[in-house]
Scaffold this motif. Structure first.
Motif, PDB file in Angstrom:
ATOM      1  N   GLU A 156       0.832  -1.212   0.000  1.00  0.00           N
ATOM      2  CA  GLU A 156       0.000   0.000   0.000  1.00  0.00           C
ATOM      3  C   GLU A 156       0.863   1.258   0.000  1.00  0.00           C
ATOM      4  OE1 GLU A 156      -2.510  -0.794   3.372  1.00  0.00           O
ATOM      5  OE2 GLU A 156      -3.995  -1.823   2.125  1.00  0.00           O
ATOM      6  N   THR A 157       1.962   1.227   0.730  1.00  0.00           N
ATOM      7  CA  THR A 157       2.883   2.362   0.743  1.00  0.00           C
ATOM      8  C   THR A 157       3.485   2.595  -0.638  1.00  0.00           C
ATOM      9  OG1 THR A 157       3.407   1.972   3.066  1.00  0.00           O
ATOM     10  CG2 THR A 157       4.998   3.273   1.800  1.00  0.00           C
TER      11      THR A 157
ATOM     12  N   LEU B 142       2.209   1.644  -3.487  1.00  0.00           N
ATOM     13  CA  LEU B 142       1.133   2.087  -4.367  1.00  0.00           C
ATOM     14  C   LEU B 142       0.863   3.580  -4.197  1.00  0.00           C
ATOM     15  CD1 LEU B 142      -1.059   1.414  -6.424  1.00  0.00           C
ATOM     16  CD2 LEU B 142      -2.553   0.845  -4.512  1.00  0.00           C
ATOM     17  N   ARG B 143       0.803   4.049  -2.954  1.00  0.00           N
ATOM     18  CA  ARG B 143       0.574   5.487  -2.719  1.00  0.00           C
ATOM     19  C   ARG B 143       1.687   6.328  -3.349  1.00  0.00           C
ATOM     20  NH1 ARG B 143      -1.401   3.632   2.133  1.00  0.00           N
ATOM     21  NH2 ARG B 143       0.578   3.912   3.206  1.00  0.00           N
ATOM     22  N   ALA B 144       2.922   5.866  -3.210  1.00  0.00           N
ATOM     23  CA  ALA B 144       4.037   6.608  -3.804  1.00  0.00           C
ATOM     24  C   ALA B 144       3.926   6.632  -5.327  1.00  0.00           C
ATOM     25  CB  ALA B 144       5.364   5.991  -3.378  1.00  0.00           C
TER      26      ALA B 144
ATOM     27  N   GLU C 194       1.171   6.406  -7.074  1.00  0.00           N
ATOM     28  CA  GLU C 194       0.002   7.212  -7.457  1.00  0.00           C
ATOM     29  C   GLU C 194       0.289   8.705  -7.379  1.00  0.00           C
ATOM     30  OE1 GLU C 194      -3.657   4.233  -6.189  1.00  0.00           O
ATOM     31  OE2 GLU C 194      -2.946   5.699  -4.738  1.00  0.00           O
ATOM     32  N   THR C 195       1.192   9.103  -6.517  1.00  0.00           N
ATOM     33  CA  THR C 195       1.476  10.530  -6.361  1.00  0.00           C
ATOM     34  C   THR C 195       2.610  10.994  -7.261  1.00  0.00           C
ATOM     35  OG1 THR C 195       2.982  10.103  -4.519  1.00  0.00           O
ATOM     36  CG2 THR C 195       0.677  10.562  -3.971  1.00  0.00           C
TER      37      THR C 195
ATOM     38  N   THR D 232       5.700  10.577  -7.054  1.00  0.00           N
ATOM     39  CA  THR D 232       6.890  11.044  -6.350  1.00  0.00           C
ATOM     40  C   THR D 232       8.075  10.109  -6.552  1.00  0.00           C
ATOM     41  OG1 THR D 232       6.230   9.906  -4.333  1.00  0.00           O
ATOM     42  CG2 THR D 232       5.565  12.215  -4.560  1.00  0.00           C
TER      43      THR D 232
ATOM     44  N   SER E 297       7.455  -4.947  -5.180  1.00  0.00           N
ATOM     45  CA  SER E 297       6.021  -5.249  -5.191  1.00  0.00           C
ATOM     46  C   SER E 297       5.758  -6.666  -5.663  1.00  0.00           C
ATOM     47  CB  SER E 297       5.265  -4.258  -6.086  1.00  0.00           C
ATOM     48  OG  SER E 297       5.347  -2.958  -5.567  1.00  0.00           O
TER      49      SER E 297
END
Length: 101
Positions: free
Chosen positions: A13-14, A16-18, A20-21, A23, A36
């Motif tokens: 999840e961490t 994935l968030r990175a 998606e942003t 960054t 992953s």
């Protein structure tokens, strides 16, 4: 120390968030995608292991029940166990966290 299923999901999840942003730079992208893939394989293996263990528990319960029926009625043979219901195939599952594998 072995990575737990919960820890693997949290790390996925961490990542994935990175992603998606936006960054993550290109150099990190490959490493994160590879990590992953490792985490997904780990989670799938843990799910299969848990599923197999649960199946064995139920098979043992069914066998115990069949044995006790045969013991209760001398001279009467316990009926053959019914075939196990078909399980869903081992396809990717939704973990509830938005990640599918």
């Amino acid at each position: 120390m072995e990575t737990t299923y919960r820890d693997a999901i949290a790390e996925l999840e961490t990542i994935l968030r990175a992603l998606e942003t936006d960054t993550v730079d290109v150099d990190e992208l490959t490493a994160r995608v590879q990590r992953s893939a490792q985490l997904i394989r780990l989670c799938k293996q843990k799910l299969r292991t848990a599923e197999d263990a649960i199946d064995r528990v139920f098979e043992n319960l069914d066998q115990d029940e069949d044995d006790s029926l045969a013991d209760d009625e001398p001279g009467i043979q316990a009926p053959a166990p019914a075939p196990a219901p078909k399980r869903a195939s081992r396809t990717p599952r939704d973990t509830g966290g938005g990640l599918l594998f």
